[in-house]
Design an enzyme around this catalytic site. Sequence first.
Site, PDB file in Angstrom:
ATOM      1  N   TYR A  58       0.838  -1.200   0.000  1.00  0.00           N
ATOM      2  CA  TYR A  58       0.000   0.000   0.000  1.00  0.00           C
ATOM      3  C   TYR A  58       0.875   1.253   0.000  1.00  0.00           C
ATOM      4  CZ  TYR A  58      -4.020  -2.978   1.174  1.00  0.00           C
ATOM      5  OH  TYR A  58      -5.001  -3.938   1.172  1.00  0.00           O
TER       6      TYR A  58
HETATM    7  N1  LIG Z   1      -6.754  -8.037   0.363  1.00  0.00           N
HETATM    8  C1  LIG Z   1      -7.017  -7.302  -0.679  1.00  0.00           C
HETATM    9  O1  LIG Z   1      -6.737  -7.676  -1.819  1.00  0.00           O
HETATM   10  C2  LIG Z   1      -7.645  -5.951  -0.478  1.00  0.00           C
HETATM   11  C3  LIG Z   1      -8.167  -5.240  -1.584  1.00  0.00           C
HETATM   12  C4  LIG Z   1      -8.774  -3.997  -1.327  1.00  0.00           C
HETATM   13  C5  LIG Z   1      -8.831  -3.488  -0.026  1.00  0.00           C
HETATM   14  N2  LIG Z   1      -8.285  -4.209   1.018  1.00  0.00           N
HETATM   15  C6  LIG Z   1      -8.378  -3.729   2.415  1.00  0.00           C
HETATM   16  O2  LIG Z   1      -9.722  -3.355   2.663  1.00  0.00           O
HETATM   17  C7  LIG Z   1      -9.769  -2.001   3.136  1.00  0.00           C
HETATM   18  C8  LIG Z   1     -11.039  -1.341   2.725  1.00  0.00           C
HETATM   19  O3  LIG Z   1     -11.143  -1.312   1.318  1.00  0.00           O
HETATM   20  P1  LIG Z   1     -11.986  -0.202   0.595  1.00  0.00           P
HETATM   21  O4  LIG Z   1     -11.507   1.156   0.991  1.00  0.00           O
HETATM   22  O5  LIG Z   1     -12.081  -0.568  -0.833  1.00  0.00           O
HETATM   23  O6  LIG Z   1     -13.383  -0.484   1.350  1.00  0.00           O
HETATM   24  P2  LIG Z   1     -14.838   0.016   1.482  1.00  0.00           P
HETATM   25  O7  LIG Z   1     -15.047   0.062   2.956  1.00  0.00           O
HETATM   26  O8  LIG Z   1     -15.690  -0.870   0.655  1.00  0.00           O
HETATM   27  O9  LIG Z   1     -14.934   1.482   0.841  1.00  0.00           O
HETATM   28  C9  LIG Z   1     -14.453   2.594   1.521  1.00  0.00           C
HETATM   29  C10 LIG Z   1     -15.094   3.857   0.967  1.00  0.00           C
HETATM   30  O10 LIG Z   1     -16.478   3.881   1.327  1.00  0.00           O
HETATM   31  C11 LIG Z   1     -16.849   5.206   1.596  1.00  0.00           C
HETATM   32  N3  LIG Z   1     -17.360   5.308   2.974  1.00  0.00           N
HETATM   33  C12 LIG Z   1     -16.943   4.667   4.085  1.00  0.00           C
HETATM   34  N4  LIG Z   1     -17.687   5.028   5.146  1.00  0.00           N
HETATM   35  C13 LIG Z   1     -18.583   5.935   4.708  1.00  0.00           C
HETATM   36  C14 LIG Z   1     -19.615   6.684   5.320  1.00  0.00           C
HETATM   37  N5  LIG Z   1     -19.893   6.550   6.618  1.00  0.00           N
HETATM   38  N6  LIG Z   1     -20.335   7.535   4.568  1.00  0.00           N
HETATM   39  C15 LIG Z   1     -20.079   7.679   3.234  1.00  0.00           C
HETATM   40  N7  LIG Z   1     -19.110   6.985   2.593  1.00  0.00           N
HETATM   41  C16 LIG Z   1     -18.371   6.119   3.315  1.00  0.00           C
HETATM   42  C17 LIG Z   1     -15.632   6.089   1.436  1.00  0.00           C
HETATM   43  O11 LIG Z   1     -15.700   6.594   0.121  1.00  0.00           O
HETATM   44  P3  LIG Z   1     -15.227   8.106  -0.232  1.00  0.00           P
HETATM   45  O12 LIG Z   1     -13.758   8.113   0.043  1.00  0.00           O
HETATM   46  O13 LIG Z   1     -15.575   8.194  -1.684  1.00  0.00           O
HETATM   47  O14 LIG Z   1     -15.992   9.008   0.675  1.00  0.00           O
HETATM   48  C18 LIG Z   1     -14.494   5.105   1.576  1.00  0.00           C
HETATM   49  O15 LIG Z   1     -13.327   5.509   0.877  1.00  0.00           O
HETATM   50  C19 LIG Z   1      -8.490  -1.363   2.555  1.00  0.00           C
HETATM   51  O16 LIG Z   1      -8.113  -0.212   3.255  1.00  0.00           O
HETATM   52  C20 LIG Z   1      -7.521  -2.497   2.722  1.00  0.00           C
HETATM   53  O17 LIG Z   1      -7.052  -2.550   4.066  1.00  0.00           O
HETATM   54  C21 LIG Z   1      -7.710  -5.423   0.796  1.00  0.00           C
END
Ligand SMILES: NC(=O)c1ccc[n+]([C@@H]2O[C@H](COP(=O)([O-])OP(=O)(O)OC[C@H]3O[C@@H](n4cnc5c(N)ncnc54)[C@H](OP(=O)(O)O)[C@@H]3O)[C@@H](O)[C@H]2O)c1
Length: 327
Positions: A58
């Site tokens: 990351y």
């Molecule tokens: N193992 C893997 O291959 C893999 C792949 C991907 C991710 N990950 C892990 O999973 C974690 C989460 O992934 P992700 O960021 O894609 O997950 P997500 O939780 O599906 O999406 C996060 C996004 O949702 C929005 N959000 C969150 N809370 C909110 C709220 N209360 N109100 C409005 N919008 C909200 C925000 O968007 P906005 O920024 O647009 O406001 C935020 O950036 C990563 O940080 C990482 O640690 C792992």
Amino acid sequence: MEYTTLGKTGMTVSRICLGTMNFQFEKDGWQLGEEQVREIIDRAIDLGVTFFDTANVYRGGRSEEVLGKILADYDRDRIVLATKVYNSMDSDNPNAAGLSRKAIEQELAHSLDRLGMETIDLYQIHRWDDATPIAETLATLDDAVRRNQVRYIGASSMWAHQFADALHTSDRLGLERFVSMQNHYNMVYREEEREMLPLCEKKGIGVIPWSPLARGYLTRPHDAFDTTDRGQREAESRADRHEIYRANGGQEINERVQKLAADHDVSMAQIAVAWQLHQDPITAPIIGVSSVDQVEEAVEAVDISLSDDDLAYLAEPYGPVEISGHR
Ligand SMILES: NC(=O)c1ccc[n+]([C@@H]2O[C@H](COP(=O)([O-])OP(=O)(O)OC[C@H]3O[C@@H](n4cnc5c(N)ncnc54)[C@H](OP(=O)(O)O)[C@@H]3O)[C@@H](O)[C@H]2O)c1
């Protein structure tokens, strides 16, 4: 906050895991600067979050650096720190990627250094490595546990047959066994319910889904997806994934999340978090946030109760979609 144990281990984790894929020092697009990251982590810990997920890859290691720096102000014993290995850290060096003994031992040393920690609580393989026998990977991870550099080992997105092979191999050779699966799973991507989640339930594996809010798609009306910095970037660079989220029922699900959020007087994101916590195999969704408010909403969602009718209403429009995450 609620707490539970990770899979069959005795290690307690908060039911919200904080993702750190967007953490780095300099602000760039939807990624966060150090001050914002510090505010988010301080508030998360204040609200009882103890579980944090990062990866060597990351932001080229900067997520580990900034996370380690901020967590150094807290009692290390209270934190459960998870990171990952597999993806390339140097495109000029083939041994800076994959799951060979050489790559893992080097990358583990670099991760510990960036984190400023002696031990990683959960060390995960980020993907399956076709080029390395799983027995070599498991023996290397087992050695890391014996050296106290790693406490538990976990895996991330792969086919269920590969994960079954890994579990069987560790049992056959008497090596450390993966205790968790970090996979792509949310209300508009449920393909993991076919094979991986039943396998995890049967084998006592903790499940910690990534992108549980569908990268923001489940947090606002589908026609407003690209109204945030991240949404705009995602719509441009990850259009394929967003096609999948919209496909075969995805838009209808998004509309039903809007409707239930209004009925419960909560946000769409909170319905999406609560839905995760109502799925039996799920230990803790790994939530991505871009503000303190979003952390607060995620933690509040732990207390939301969805009825069987609510869950059926949210599940009903879903139809099969293309596999996404590990191919
Ligand atoms: N193992 C893997 O291959 C893999 C792949 C991907 C991710 N990950 C892990 O999973 C974690 C989460 O992934 P992700 O960021 O894609 O997950 P997500 O939780 O599906 O999406 C996060 C996004 O949702 C929005 N959000 C969150 N809370 C909110 C709220 N209360 N109100 C409005 N919008 C909200 C925000 O968007 P906005 O920024 O647009 O406001 C935020 O950036 C990563 O940080 C990482 O640690 C792992």
